[in-house]
Design a protein around this motif. Structure first.
Motif, PDB file in Angstrom:
ATOM      1  N   THR A 126     188.250   6.533  56.297  1.00 21.04           N
ATOM      2  CA  THR A 126     188.500   5.465  55.048  1.00 21.04           C
ATOM      3  C   THR A 126     188.472   4.159  55.184  1.00 21.04           C
ATOM      4  OG1 THR A 126     189.240   7.950  54.165  1.00 21.04           O
ATOM      5  CG2 THR A 126     190.007   5.960  53.175  1.00 21.04           C
ATOM      6  N   ALA A 127     189.459   3.987  56.286  1.00 19.28           N
ATOM      7  CA  ALA A 127     189.753   2.644  56.517  1.00 19.28           C
ATOM      8  C   ALA A 127     188.449   1.734  56.925  1.00 19.28           C
ATOM      9  CB  ALA A 127     190.784   2.613  57.633  1.00 19.28           C
ATOM     10  N   ALA A 128     187.538   2.618  57.409  1.00 19.04           N
ATOM     11  CA  ALA A 128     186.321   1.928  58.095  1.00 19.04           C
ATOM     12  C   ALA A 128     186.476   0.420  58.730  1.00 19.04           C
ATOM     13  CB  ALA A 128     185.421   1.387  56.542  1.00 19.04           C
ATOM     14  N   GLN A 129     187.209   0.570  59.552  1.00 13.83           N
ATOM     15  CA  GLN A 129     187.324  -0.464  60.624  1.00 13.83           C
ATOM     16  C   GLN A 129     186.810  -0.590  61.889  1.00 13.83           C
ATOM     17  OE1 GLN A 129     191.656  -0.728  60.985  1.00 13.83           O
ATOM     18  NE2 GLN A 129     191.893  -1.626  58.946  1.00 13.83           N
ATOM     19  N   CYS A 130     185.651   0.398  62.028  1.00  8.42           N
ATOM     20  CA  CYS A 130     185.022   0.518  63.277  1.00  8.42           C
ATOM     21  C   CYS A 130     183.423   0.381  63.134  1.00  8.42           C
ATOM     22  CB  CYS A 130     185.293   2.110  63.968  1.00  8.42           C
ATOM     23  SG  CYS A 130     184.704   2.097  65.499  1.00  8.42           S
ATOM     24  N   ALA A 131     183.049  -0.504  64.280  1.00 10.83           N
ATOM     25  CA  ALA A 131     181.442  -0.557  64.166  1.00 10.83           C
ATOM     26  C   ALA A 131     181.130   0.439  65.071  1.00 10.83           C
ATOM     27  CB  ALA A 131     181.278  -2.026  64.552  1.00 10.83           C
ATOM     28  N   ALA A 132     179.765   1.077  64.642  1.00  8.69           N
ATOM     29  CA  ALA A 132     179.203   2.163  65.438  1.00  8.69           C
ATOM     30  C   ALA A 132     178.639   1.396  66.827  1.00  8.69           C
ATOM     31  CB  ALA A 132     178.156   2.670  64.586  1.00  8.69           C
ATOM     32  N   PRO A 133     178.810   2.325  67.951  1.00  8.75           N
ATOM     33  CA  PRO A 133     179.472   3.815  67.841  1.00  8.75           C
ATOM     34  C   PRO A 133     180.994   3.657  68.358  1.00  8.75           C
ATOM     35  CG  PRO A 133     178.325   3.544  69.912  1.00  8.75           C
ATOM     36  CD  PRO A 133     178.256   2.046  69.054  1.00  8.75           C
ATOM     37  N   CYS A 134     181.653   4.347  67.722  1.00 11.05           N
ATOM     38  CA  CYS A 134     183.181   4.259  68.151  1.00 11.05           C
ATOM     39  C   CYS A 134     183.521   5.472  68.832  1.00 11.05           C
ATOM     40  CB  CYS A 134     183.879   4.651  66.946  1.00 11.05           C
ATOM     41  SG  CYS A 134     183.630   3.552  65.600  1.00 11.05           S
ATOM     42  N   ARG A 135     184.017   5.167  70.271  1.00 14.26           N
ATOM     43  CA  ARG A 135     184.212   6.297  71.144  1.00 14.26           C
ATOM     44  C   ARG A 135     185.734   6.874  71.182  1.00 14.26           C
ATOM     45  NH1 ARG A 135     181.244   5.127  76.531  1.00 14.26           N
ATOM     46  NH2 ARG A 135     180.617   7.346  75.721  1.00 14.26           N
ATOM     47  N   LEU A 136     185.965   7.984  70.898  1.00 12.53           N
ATOM     48  CA  LEU A 136     187.213   8.656  70.784  1.00 12.53           C
ATOM     49  C   LEU A 136     187.598   9.683  71.595  1.00 12.53           C
ATOM     50  CD1 LEU A 136     187.310   8.479  66.985  1.00 12.53           C
ATOM     51  CD2 LEU A 136     188.276   6.856  68.444  1.00 12.53           C
ATOM     52  N   ARG A 137     188.594   9.888  71.774  1.00 13.71           N
ATOM     53  CA  ARG A 137     188.875  10.975  72.915  1.00 13.71           C
ATOM     54  C   ARG A 137     190.423  12.086  72.147  1.00 13.71           C
ATOM     55  NH1 ARG A 137     187.122   9.592  77.889  1.00 13.71           N
ATOM     56  NH2 ARG A 137     186.716   7.387  78.061  1.00 13.71           N
ATOM     57  N   TYR A 138     190.175  13.477  72.605  1.00 16.31           N
ATOM     58  CA  TYR A 138     191.206  14.223  72.062  1.00 16.31           C
ATOM     59  C   TYR A 138     191.109  15.538  72.858  1.00 16.31           C
ATOM     60  CZ  TYR A 138     187.509  17.350  70.763  1.00 16.31           C
ATOM     61  OH  TYR A 138     186.220  18.198  70.853  1.00 16.31           O
ATOM     62  N   LEU A 139     192.116  16.504  72.955  1.00 19.49           N
ATOM     63  CA  LEU A 139     192.318  17.707  73.757  1.00 19.49           C
ATOM     64  C   LEU A 139     191.823  18.808  73.174  1.00 19.49           C
ATOM     65  CD1 LEU A 139     195.815  17.183  75.334  1.00 19.49           C
ATOM     66  CD2 LEU A 139     193.452  16.397  76.350  1.00 19.49           C
ATOM     67  N   ASP A 140     190.918  19.554  73.531  1.00 19.05           N
ATOM     68  CA  ASP A 140     190.309  20.675  73.081  1.00 19.05           C
ATOM     69  C   ASP A 140     191.278  21.922  73.049  1.00 19.05           C
ATOM     70  OD1 ASP A 140     190.063  22.001  75.604  1.00 19.05           O
ATOM     71  OD2 ASP A 140     188.254  22.133  75.809  1.00 19.05           O
ATOM     72  N   HIS A 141     191.057  23.012  72.673  1.00 18.06           N
ATOM     73  CA  HIS A 141     191.963  24.022  72.634  1.00 18.06           C
ATOM     74  C   HIS A 141     192.631  24.569  73.946  1.00 18.06           C
ATOM     75  CE1 HIS A 141     188.159  25.996  73.347  1.00 18.06           C
ATOM     76  NE2 HIS A 141     188.837  26.891  73.697  1.00 18.06           N
ATOM     77  N   ARG A 142     191.911  24.181  75.054  1.00 20.09           N
ATOM     78  CA  ARG A 142     192.411  24.455  76.494  1.00 20.09           C
ATOM     79  C   ARG A 142     193.097  23.423  77.077  1.00 20.09           C
ATOM     80  NH1 ARG A 142     187.468  27.998  79.252  1.00 20.09           N
ATOM     81  NH2 ARG A 142     187.542  29.503  77.530  1.00 20.09           N
ATOM     82  N   GLY A 143     193.187  22.338  76.473  1.00 18.69           N
ATOM     83  CA  GLY A 143     193.942  21.035  76.849  1.00 18.69           C
ATOM     84  C   GLY A 143     192.961  20.141  77.751  1.00 18.69           C
ATOM     85  N   ARG A 144     191.574  20.566  77.624  1.00 16.57           N
ATOM     86  CA  ARG A 144     190.788  19.586  78.430  1.00 16.57           C
ATOM     87  C   ARG A 144     190.196  18.279  77.596  1.00 16.57           C
ATOM     88  NH1 ARG A 144     186.516  24.366  79.031  1.00 16.57           N
ATOM     89  NH2 ARG A 144     186.709  24.253  77.006  1.00 16.57           N
ATOM     90  N   GLU A 145     190.378  17.097  78.045  1.00 17.30           N
ATOM     91  CA  GLU A 145     190.012  15.870  77.584  1.00 17.30           C
ATOM     92  C   GLU A 145     188.501  15.739  77.001  1.00 17.30           C
ATOM     93  OE1 GLU A 145     189.998  11.257  78.527  1.00 17.30           O
ATOM     94  OE2 GLU A 145     191.802  12.439  79.374  1.00 17.30           O
ATOM     95  N   THR A 146     188.145  15.477  76.031  1.00 16.54           N
ATOM     96  CA  THR A 146     186.688  15.443  75.544  1.00 16.54           C
ATOM     97  C   THR A 146     186.743  13.840  74.760  1.00 16.54           C
ATOM     98  OG1 THR A 146     186.713  17.817  74.990  1.00 16.54           O
ATOM     99  CG2 THR A 146     185.095  16.389  73.771  1.00 16.54           C
ATOM    100  N   LEU A 147     185.514  13.491  75.259  1.00 22.49           N
ATOM    101  CA  LEU A 147     185.023  12.274  74.518  1.00 22.49           C
ATOM    102  C   LEU A 147     184.024  12.613  73.494  1.00 22.49           C
ATOM    103  CD1 LEU A 147     184.957   8.957  74.531  1.00 22.49           C
ATOM    104  CD2 LEU A 147     183.072   9.354  76.616  1.00 22.49           C
ATOM    105  N   VAL A 148     184.030  11.741  72.451  1.00 27.03           N
ATOM    106  CA  VAL A 148     182.946  11.737  71.425  1.00 27.03           C
ATOM    107  C   VAL A 148     182.843  10.704  70.892  1.00 27.03           C
ATOM    108  CG1 VAL A 148     183.311  14.449  70.791  1.00 27.03           C
ATOM    109  CG2 VAL A 148     184.645  12.473  69.682  1.00 27.03           C
ATOM    110  N   GLU A 149     181.647  10.445  70.349  1.00 28.52           N
ATOM    111  CA  GLU A 149     181.162   9.027  69.445  1.00 28.52           C
ATOM    112  C   GLU A 149     181.282   9.373  68.091  1.00 28.52           C
ATOM    113  OE1 GLU A 149     177.839   7.500  71.054  1.00 28.52           O
ATOM    114  OE2 GLU A 149     178.854   6.604  72.969  1.00 28.52           O
ATOM    115  N   TYR A 150     181.583   8.437  67.281  1.00 31.16           N
ATOM    116  CA  TYR A 150     181.623   8.625  65.724  1.00 31.16           C
ATOM    117  C   TYR A 150     181.038   7.371  65.123  1.00 31.16           C
ATOM    118  CZ  TYR A 150     185.655   6.383  64.105  1.00 31.16           C
ATOM    119  OH  TYR A 150     186.447   5.211  63.939  1.00 31.16           O
TER     120      TYR A 150
END
Length: 219
Positions: A126-150
Motif C-alpha cells: 500500500t505504501a508503494a515505497q519499493c522499486a522492483a525487485p524488492c528482496r525480503l526474508r521471513y521464517l517458514d513454519h519450521r523456522g527456516r529463513e526464506t528469501l523471496v522477491e516481490y
C-alpha cells in the motif's frame, strides 16, 4: 507434514510470505474473512482468516479444510512501524497423518513468521515505497529463513462474491523458482486482508483464491 510436491504444498498454504524493513503503516483493523480456493487436481476448499486484537498485540489465525487435508496457522505479533513476531504455531494433516510446528519469541527475534509477514507485506504494498525487485526474508513454519522477491503491480478494481473493491496487487517469486509466481490482491485500507490470490506455474494459473464473505467491524 507428509511429502507432497513442492507446488502442492504452496497451494495448500497460500498465505506464506515475507517481510522487510519498516514503512509508514496503515492502522490495523480486526476482520473476519472467508475465501473460496480452487486448486487444479484437488477438491475446492474454504479458507478462513481472522485478525483480532489482544491489548497491544494482534492475533492472526488462518485455517483451511479440504476433503483430504486440513491446515491451521496462528500468529501473535506487534504491529508498530515494523511487525515483531512473538509466537507462531501451525498444524497440518493429510489423510489422517499430520504434524505440528511452533516458533517462540527467541526464534522469531530476527525475522517474523509468515502470518505476521503477510500482514506487513500488505502495508508495504500500500505504501508503494519499493522499486522492483524488492528482496525480503521471513521464517517458514519450521523456522527456516526464506528469501523471496516481490514487485508491485498496478491497482485494479475487483468484483468478488463479497463485494466490489479496489485492490493493491503484488507479485511474489523465489529467486530459484522464477516460473512460479504468487499474485496477491490486498485491501488498501485493511492491513493483512487479502481480496484474492493466484498461483501461476509454467505460464499457467494453477490455483485461485477469492474473498466470499467479510465481516469488518466499524472503527
Amino acid at each position: 507434514m507428509p511429502s507432497l510436491p513442492r507446488y502442492r504444498r504452496t497451494l495448500l498454504l497460500p498465505w506464506l510470505l515475507l517481510i522487510g524493513i519498516g514503512v509508514f503503516a496503515a492502522e490495523p483493523r480486526p476482520f473476519d474473512a472467508r475465501y473460496h480456493l480452487e486448486v487444479d487436481g484437488w477438491p475446492h476448499a474454504t479458507i478462513e482468516h481472522r485478525l483480532s486484537r489482544d491489548g497491544t498485540q494482534w492475533l492472526s489465525d488462518m485455517r483451511a479444510d479440504i476433503t483430504l487435508a486440513q491446515g491451521r496457522e496462528h500468529s501473535r505479533f506487534l504491529a508498530d512501524e515494523t511487525v515483531r513476531s512473538l509466537h507462531y504455531t501451525s498444524g497440518y494433516s493429510l489423510l489422517g497423518v499430520g504434524k505440528r510446528y511452533a516458533l517462540d519469541r527467541e526464534a522469531l527475534a530476527r525475522l517474523p513468521d509468515r502470518q505476521a509477514a503477510l500482514f506487513e507485506l500488505s502495508r508495504r504494498a500500500t505504501a508503494a515505497q519499493c522499486a522492483a525487485p524488492c528482496r525480503l526474508r521471513y521464517l517458514d513454519h519450521r523456522g527456516r529463513e526464506t528469501l523471496v522477491e516481490y514487485r508491485l503491480l498496478s491497482r485494479t478494481a475487483l468484483s468478488l462474491p463479497a463485494g466490489e473493491f479496489e485492490a493493491v496487487r503484488v507479485e511474489v517469486t523465489e529467486p530459484d523458482e522464477p516460473d512460479r509466481r504468487l499474485r496477491f490482491s490486498f485491501h488498501p485500507g485493511v492491513p493483512g486482508l487479502m481480496l484474492a490470490m493466484e498461483y501461476h506455474r509454467d505460464g499457467k494459473r494453477r490455483s485461485r483464491l477469492s474473498l466470499t464473505e467479510l465481516d469488518l467491524p466499524p472503527r
